[in-house]
Write a protein that holds these residues in place. Structure first.
Motif, PDB file in Angstrom:
ATOM      1  N   ASP A 213       1.112  -1.355   0.048  1.00 34.10           N
ATOM      2  CA  ASP A 213      -0.099   0.107   0.010  1.00 34.10           C
ATOM      3  C   ASP A 213       1.175   1.234   0.011  1.00 34.10           C
ATOM      4  OD1 ASP A 213      -2.309  -1.610  -0.252  1.00 34.10           O
ATOM      5  OD2 ASP A 213      -2.447  -1.415   1.766  1.00 34.10           O
ATOM      6  N   GLU A 214       1.828   1.337   1.006  1.00 30.25           N
ATOM      7  CA  GLU A 214       2.743   2.454   0.733  1.00 30.25           C
ATOM      8  C   GLU A 214       3.726   3.075  -0.433  1.00 30.25           C
ATOM      9  OE1 GLU A 214       6.357   1.818   3.014  1.00 30.25           O
ATOM     10  OE2 GLU A 214       5.136  -0.016   4.113  1.00 30.25           O
ATOM     11  N   TRP A 215       3.551   2.074  -1.434  1.00 27.48           N
ATOM     12  CA  TRP A 215       3.793   2.388  -2.941  1.00 27.48           C
ATOM     13  C   TRP A 215       2.861   2.489  -3.450  1.00 27.48           C
ATOM     14  CZ3 TRP A 215       7.337  -3.155  -4.029  1.00 27.48           C
ATOM     15  CH2 TRP A 215       8.308  -3.176  -3.435  1.00 27.48           C
ATOM     16  N   LEU A 216       1.618   2.542  -3.044  1.00 28.61           N
ATOM     17  CA  LEU A 216       0.616   3.488  -4.248  1.00 28.61           C
ATOM     18  C   LEU A 216      -0.205   4.426  -3.255  1.00 28.61           C
ATOM     19  CD1 LEU A 216      -1.373  -0.128  -4.789  1.00 28.61           C
ATOM     20  CD2 LEU A 216       0.333   1.306  -6.195  1.00 28.61           C
ATOM     21  N   ALA A 217       0.148   4.290  -2.283  1.00 27.19           N
ATOM     22  CA  ALA A 217      -0.423   5.627  -1.406  1.00 27.19           C
ATOM     23  C   ALA A 217       0.081   7.474  -2.239  1.00 27.19           C
ATOM     24  CB  ALA A 217      -0.426   5.799  -0.560  1.00 27.19           C
ATOM     25  N   GLY A 218      -1.182   8.123  -2.170  1.00 26.27           N
ATOM     26  CA  GLY A 218      -0.894   9.297  -2.575  1.00 26.27           C
ATOM     27  C   GLY A 218      -0.807  10.133  -3.824  1.00 26.27           C
ATOM     28  N   GLU A 219      -1.132   8.535  -4.716  1.00 28.24           N
ATOM     29  CA  GLU A 219      -0.944   9.348  -6.369  1.00 28.24           C
ATOM     30  C   GLU A 219      -1.742   9.642  -6.702  1.00 28.24           C
ATOM     31  OE1 GLU A 219       0.417   8.111 -10.072  1.00 28.24           O
ATOM     32  OE2 GLU A 219       0.940   7.912  -8.085  1.00 28.24           O
ATOM     33  N   PRO A 220      -1.103  10.987  -7.721  1.00 26.27           N
ATOM     34  CA  PRO A 220      -2.363  11.708  -7.948  1.00 26.27           C
ATOM     35  C   PRO A 220      -3.828  11.444  -8.915  1.00 26.27           C
ATOM     36  CG  PRO A 220      -0.552  13.003  -8.082  1.00 26.27           C
ATOM     37  CD  PRO A 220      -0.370  11.433  -7.544  1.00 26.27           C
ATOM     38  N   GLY A 221      -5.204  11.708  -8.047  1.00 22.14           N
ATOM     39  CA  GLY A 221      -6.137  11.549  -9.202  1.00 22.14           C
ATOM     40  C   GLY A 221      -6.920  10.045  -8.837  1.00 22.14           C
ATOM     41  N   PHE A 222      -6.202   9.876  -7.597  1.00 17.66           N
ATOM     42  CA  PHE A 222      -6.984   8.808  -7.084  1.00 17.66           C
ATOM     43  C   PHE A 222      -7.420   8.470  -5.104  1.00 17.66           C
ATOM     44  CE2 PHE A 222      -4.549   6.645 -10.876  1.00 17.66           C
ATOM     45  CZ  PHE A 222      -5.851   6.322 -11.159  1.00 17.66           C
ATOM     46  N   ASP A 223      -8.448   8.144  -5.340  1.00 17.11           N
ATOM     47  CA  ASP A 223      -8.706   8.326  -4.046  1.00 17.11           C
ATOM     48  C   ASP A 223      -8.040   7.524  -2.628  1.00 17.11           C
ATOM     49  OD1 ASP A 223     -10.081  11.158  -4.213  1.00 17.11           O
ATOM     50  OD2 ASP A 223     -12.129   9.842  -4.666  1.00 17.11           O
ATOM     51  N   THR A 224      -7.938   6.378  -3.270  1.00 15.75           N
ATOM     52  CA  THR A 224      -7.975   4.751  -2.992  1.00 15.75           C
ATOM     53  C   THR A 224      -7.121   4.399  -3.461  1.00 15.75           C
ATOM     54  OG1 THR A 224      -9.628   4.136  -3.984  1.00 15.75           O
ATOM     55  CG2 THR A 224      -9.943   5.017  -1.420  1.00 15.75           C
ATOM     56  N   THR A 225      -6.330   3.904  -2.788  1.00 21.46           N
ATOM     57  CA  THR A 225      -4.940   2.571  -3.719  1.00 21.46           C
ATOM     58  C   THR A 225      -5.677   1.476  -4.157  1.00 21.46           C
ATOM     59  OG1 THR A 225      -5.306   1.366  -1.582  1.00 21.46           O
ATOM     60  CG2 THR A 225      -3.800   2.751  -1.842  1.00 21.46           C
ATOM     61  N   ASP A 226      -6.685   0.895  -4.052  1.00 17.95           N
ATOM     62  CA  ASP A 226      -7.458  -0.101  -4.788  1.00 17.95           C
ATOM     63  C   ASP A 226      -8.577   0.911  -5.627  1.00 17.95           C
ATOM     64  OD1 ASP A 226      -7.339  -1.991  -2.315  1.00 17.95           O
ATOM     65  OD2 ASP A 226      -9.876  -1.651  -1.225  1.00 17.95           O
ATOM     66  N   ALA A 227      -8.646   1.833  -5.512  1.00 17.88           N
ATOM     67  CA  ALA A 227      -8.729   2.123  -7.703  1.00 17.88           C
ATOM     68  C   ALA A 227      -7.406   2.456  -8.394  1.00 17.88           C
ATOM     69  CB  ALA A 227      -9.905   4.038  -6.858  1.00 17.88           C
ATOM     70  N   LEU A 228      -6.423   3.462  -7.076  1.00 15.13           N
ATOM     71  CA  LEU A 228      -5.279   2.662  -7.946  1.00 15.13           C
ATOM     72  C   LEU A 228      -4.739   1.551  -8.846  1.00 15.13           C
ATOM     73  CD1 LEU A 228      -2.629   3.995  -9.432  1.00 15.13           C
ATOM     74  CD2 LEU A 228      -1.870   4.312  -7.362  1.00 15.13           C
ATOM     75  N   ARG A 229      -5.201  -0.406  -7.686  1.00 11.63           N
ATOM     76  CA  ARG A 229      -5.162  -1.300  -8.358  1.00 11.63           C
ATOM     77  C   ARG A 229      -5.635  -1.486  -9.457  1.00 11.63           C
ATOM     78  NH1 ARG A 229      -2.361  -3.711  -4.132  1.00 11.63           N
ATOM     79  NH2 ARG A 229      -2.234  -2.256  -1.926  1.00 11.63           N
ATOM     80  N   ARG A 230      -7.093  -1.063  -9.592  1.00 10.15           N
ATOM     81  CA  ARG A 230      -8.197  -1.188 -10.496  1.00 10.15           C
ATOM     82  C   ARG A 230      -7.257  -0.895 -11.540  1.00 10.15           C
ATOM     83  NH1 ARG A 230     -11.830  -0.717  -6.436  1.00 10.15           N
ATOM     84  NH2 ARG A 230     -12.716   1.788  -7.497  1.00 10.15           N
ATOM     85  N   ALA A 231      -6.643   0.859 -12.197  1.00 12.72           N
ATOM     86  CA  ALA A 231      -5.912   1.647 -13.152  1.00 12.72           C
ATOM     87  C   ALA A 231      -4.691   0.362 -13.508  1.00 12.72           C
ATOM     88  CB  ALA A 231      -5.783   2.684 -12.505  1.00 12.72           C
ATOM     89  N   TYR A 232      -4.392  -0.188 -12.822  1.00 15.06           N
ATOM     90  CA  TYR A 232      -3.050  -0.676 -13.506  1.00 15.06           C
ATOM     91  C   TYR A 232      -4.131  -2.012 -13.802  1.00 15.06           C
ATOM     92  CZ  TYR A 232       0.978   1.798 -11.204  1.00 15.06           C
ATOM     93  OH  TYR A 232       2.190   2.824 -10.806  1.00 15.06           O
ATOM     94  N   ALA A 233      -4.901  -2.554 -13.321  1.00 18.24           N
ATOM     95  CA  ALA A 233      -5.094  -4.273 -14.059  1.00 18.24           C
ATOM     96  C   ALA A 233      -6.053  -4.028 -14.914  1.00 18.24           C
ATOM     97  CB  ALA A 233      -6.210  -4.755 -12.899  1.00 18.24           C
TER      98      ALA A 233
END
Length: 285
Positions: A213-233
């Motif tokens: 999680d700590e490598w994903l936290a704070g990514e601009p444009g994403f409110d949660t790390t789960d949303a960012l994970r979906r964006a990668y997939a």
């Protein structure tokens, strides 16, 4: 989740890599090639390493085991190189480790034979993840115990450096003209038939879950790390279905002679069309 270990000794830097990875020993008695969060490429390189490395493993390709490594910068105080010391100081906390393969040697396409099926699987996978760093200039392949191993997936999924353009970027073809395995007549169709059905939402969800999680936290444009994970997939799922139709093989930029010394060529499996010329050059009749 990846296994987590603690670094106990910093052994030596590996100056071949642009990010200055280093060899470390850990408290599980393992030895790892360590990639640092404080390196110039940043944490996105480590995210790409995890997603692509673990995806490759689940698709049956050989990738050294990945672990996360807790680093206390104090272990590098005896390192005389100030650049290395600065890197260690900037990388306290969780970093990435790749199992060190003792005795492995760098792949040379003029000294080692790869069959069309395996070449096809590797090229198809690199097209899936848009790997721009597996060319004959820098194969990022190792030969270990006679097998081909894939390493260094930090320069992949380039769309994650600009999320607003990710969809358009992920839809682009993959130019494999300079791929390290392009000369081995890669069987792309068979690879796609075997591997594409395996790339499911469930598989990708499991792979992206391995990223801390700590490598994903704070990514601009994403409110949660789960949303960012979906964006990668999502781009990977979309590419898997049709990327084999968009792999381009043009004439390579240029050719180069083998960099393998004579003793190395003798240890590897020579390509049939190269065997005579190699033996003649070494004085073997």
């Amino acid at each position: 989740m990846l296994t987590e270990v603690n670094a106990t000794r910093y052994v030596t830097p590996l100056r071949e890599g642009g990010s200055l990875p280093g060899i470390v020993e850990a408290d599980n008695l393992g030895t790892y090639v360590m990639k640092f969060t404080g390196a110039g490429q940043g944490r996105k390189t480590l995210v790409a390493e995890v997603i692509c490395g673990e995806l490759a493993r689940r698709l049956g390709l050989r990738v050294p085991e990945l672990v996360t490594i807790q680093l206390d910068p104090v272990i590098g105080l005896s390192e005389p190189d100030e650049e290395v010391q600065d890197l260690l100081k900037a990388s306290g906390g969780l970093n990435l480790g790749m199992d060190y393969l003792p005795g492995s040697i760098g792949f040379d396409p003029l000294a080692y034979e790869v069959d069309a099926a395996e070449a096809g699987r590797v090229v198809w996978f690199d097209a899936l993840i848009n790997n721009v760093d597996r060319s004959w200039r820098n194969p990022n392949l190792l030969v270990w115990h006679g097998d081909l191993w894939l390493i260094d997936h930090g320069a992949t999924m380039i769309w994650h450096h600009n999320w607003p353009t990710a969809q358009a970027s992920a839809a682009k073809p993959y130019n494999a003209s300079d791929h390290a395995l392009a000369a081995f007549a890669p069987d792309i169709a068979s690879a796609a038939a075997a591997l594409a059905p395996l790339v499911t939402e469930e598989l990708l969800a499991a792979v992206v879950a391995d990223v801390p999680d700590e490598w994903l936290a704070g990514e601009p444009g994403f409110d949660t790390t789960d949303a960012l994970r979906r964006a990668y997939a999502e781009p990977l799922l979309a590419r898997a279905a049709s990327i084999h139709e968009r792999i381009v093989f043009d004439a390579p930029a240029r050719t180069r002679p083998s960099q393998a010394p004579g003793w190395l060529a003798d240890r590897l499996t020579p390509r049939p069309d190269r065997a005579k010329s190699t033996n003649d050059k070494d004085g073997v009749k």
